[in-house]
Design an enzyme around this catalytic site. Structure first.
Site, mmCIF file in Angstrom:
data_model
loop_
_atom_site.group_PDB
_atom_site.id
_atom_site.type_symbol
_atom_site.label_atom_id
_atom_site.label_comp_id
_atom_site.label_asym_id
_atom_site.label_seq_id
_atom_site.Cartn_x
_atom_site.Cartn_y
_atom_site.Cartn_z
ATOM 1 N N LYS A 13 0.830 -1.218 0.000
ATOM 2 C CA LYS A 13 0.000 0.000 0.000
ATOM 3 C C LYS A 13 0.860 1.261 0.000
ATOM 4 C CE LYS A 13 -1.944 -1.018 3.965
ATOM 5 N NZ LYS A 13 -1.225 -2.262 4.299
ATOM 6 N N ARG A 88 -9.525 0.806 8.784
ATOM 7 C CA ARG A 88 -9.215 -0.617 8.941
ATOM 8 C C ARG A 88 -10.171 -1.321 9.875
ATOM 9 N NH1 ARG A 88 -3.395 0.375 8.635
ATOM 10 N NH2 ARG A 88 -2.388 -1.306 9.608
ATOM 11 N N ARG A 122 11.991 -5.535 4.765
ATOM 12 C CA ARG A 122 11.727 -4.103 4.539
ATOM 13 C C ARG A 122 12.725 -3.227 5.295
ATOM 14 N NH1 ARG A 122 5.873 -1.787 5.455
ATOM 15 N NH2 ARG A 122 6.122 -2.734 7.498
ATOM 16 N N ARG A 155 11.473 -1.267 10.882
ATOM 17 C CA ARG A 155 10.362 -0.803 11.722
ATOM 18 C C ARG A 155 10.203 -1.672 12.965
ATOM 19 N NH1 ARG A 155 5.120 0.386 7.997
ATOM 20 N NH2 ARG A 155 4.162 -0.849 9.643
ATOM 21 N N ARG A 166 -0.152 -8.644 13.460
ATOM 22 C CA ARG A 166 -0.775 -7.715 12.511
ATOM 23 C C ARG A 166 -1.617 -8.458 11.485
ATOM 24 N NH1 ARG A 166 4.535 -5.311 10.717
ATOM 25 N NH2 ARG A 166 3.424 -4.101 9.143
#
Ligand code: AP5
Ligand code: MG
Length: 216
Positions: A13, A88, A122, A155, A166
């Site tokens: 996203k 969400r 990431r 992160r 998550r």
């Protein structure tokens, strides 16, 4: 164009919102980025959300909705925007419907094992927030941002435990939004398991059809 980018953690996203935002000059509004900025600056909001985010849980609806309501009252969103990671939950979607009309919801479809691979590789720029991946989208110089030279970091919620949490939260609380927006005929699916260019081409096609609809 008022757009929502909906999808599991790691679906792409943020990466695609940055690309589409640049091309169409639409502000990218990422609730995750706003919360992370608050944590970095140790504001009152940051202190409230830090632990929640590290555990991979959701920030309470009311707090999140108020933040978005305020952000969408600013003049730069007059021509449209991309909501990246909001809403969400069903209550967030219902609250949003009370003060905004959305044109399209892009649903990023992806398998769980691809998500885990993406999130565990990431890297994010500490200064400008640009997103990289150690294998798929490596920076030119190790651990340094191509755009601004800032330091890249992992992160706090990209640990295996937080990723699992998550994904579980996504399935329970966010996935019902697919049916919610499909029923309202706003949802369009993309296959987001392939390259960034492939995802971008699918989104451009949806936006050009939307452009014709809006002009009609
Ligand atoms: P948020 O920041 O929104 O995180 P998320 O939804 O978990 O999604 P991610 O940012 O992890 O994934 P993404 O889809 O943006 O993927 P990306 O483009 O980075 O939220 C964080 C936290 O904030 C939440 O857990 C919650 O606590 C709180 N929060 C935020 N919004 C909230 C709300 N509305 N209500 C309540 N709480 C809220 O890509 C991932 C990786 O894959 C990158 O390394 C990238 O380089 C790579 N990649 C991307 N696309 C491709 C591709 N096509 N091919 C190969 N690699 C790719
Ligand atoms: Mg993101």
């Amino acid at each position: 164009m008022r757009l929502i980018f909906l999808g599991a953690p790691g679906a792409g996203k943020g990466t695609l919102a940055t690309a589409i935002s640049k091309r169409h000059e639409l502000p990218q509004i990422s609730t995750g980025d706003i919360f992370r900025e608050a944590v970095k600056n140790e504001t009152e909001l940051g202190r409230k959300v830090r632990g929640i985010m590290e555990r991979g849980e959701l920030v309470p609806d009311q707090l999140t909705v108020e933040l978005v309501r305020e952000r969408l009252s600013r003049p730069d969103v007059r021509e449209g925007y991309i909501l990246d990671g909001f809403p969400r939950t069903i209550p967030q979607a219902e609250a949003l419907a009370g003060f905004q009309t959305i044109d399209r919801v892009i649903n990023f479809r992806i398998d769980e094992e691809v998500v885990v691979r993406r999130l565990s590789g990431r890297r994010v720029c500490r200064s400008c927030g640009a997103i990289y991946h150690v294998d798929n989208m490596p920076p030119k110089r190790e651990n340094l941002c191509d755009r601004c030279g800032g330091e890249l970091y992992i992160r706090d919620d990209d640990t295996i435990e937080a990723i699992r949490k998550r994904l579980e939260v996504y399935e329970r609380q966010t996935e019902p939004l697919i049916a919610y927006y499909r029923e309202r005929e706003l949802l369009r699916d993309i296959d987001s398991s392939r390259s960034v260019e492939h995802s971008q081409a699918q989104i451009e096609e949806i936006l050009s059809a939307l452009g014709s609809d809006l002009r009609a």
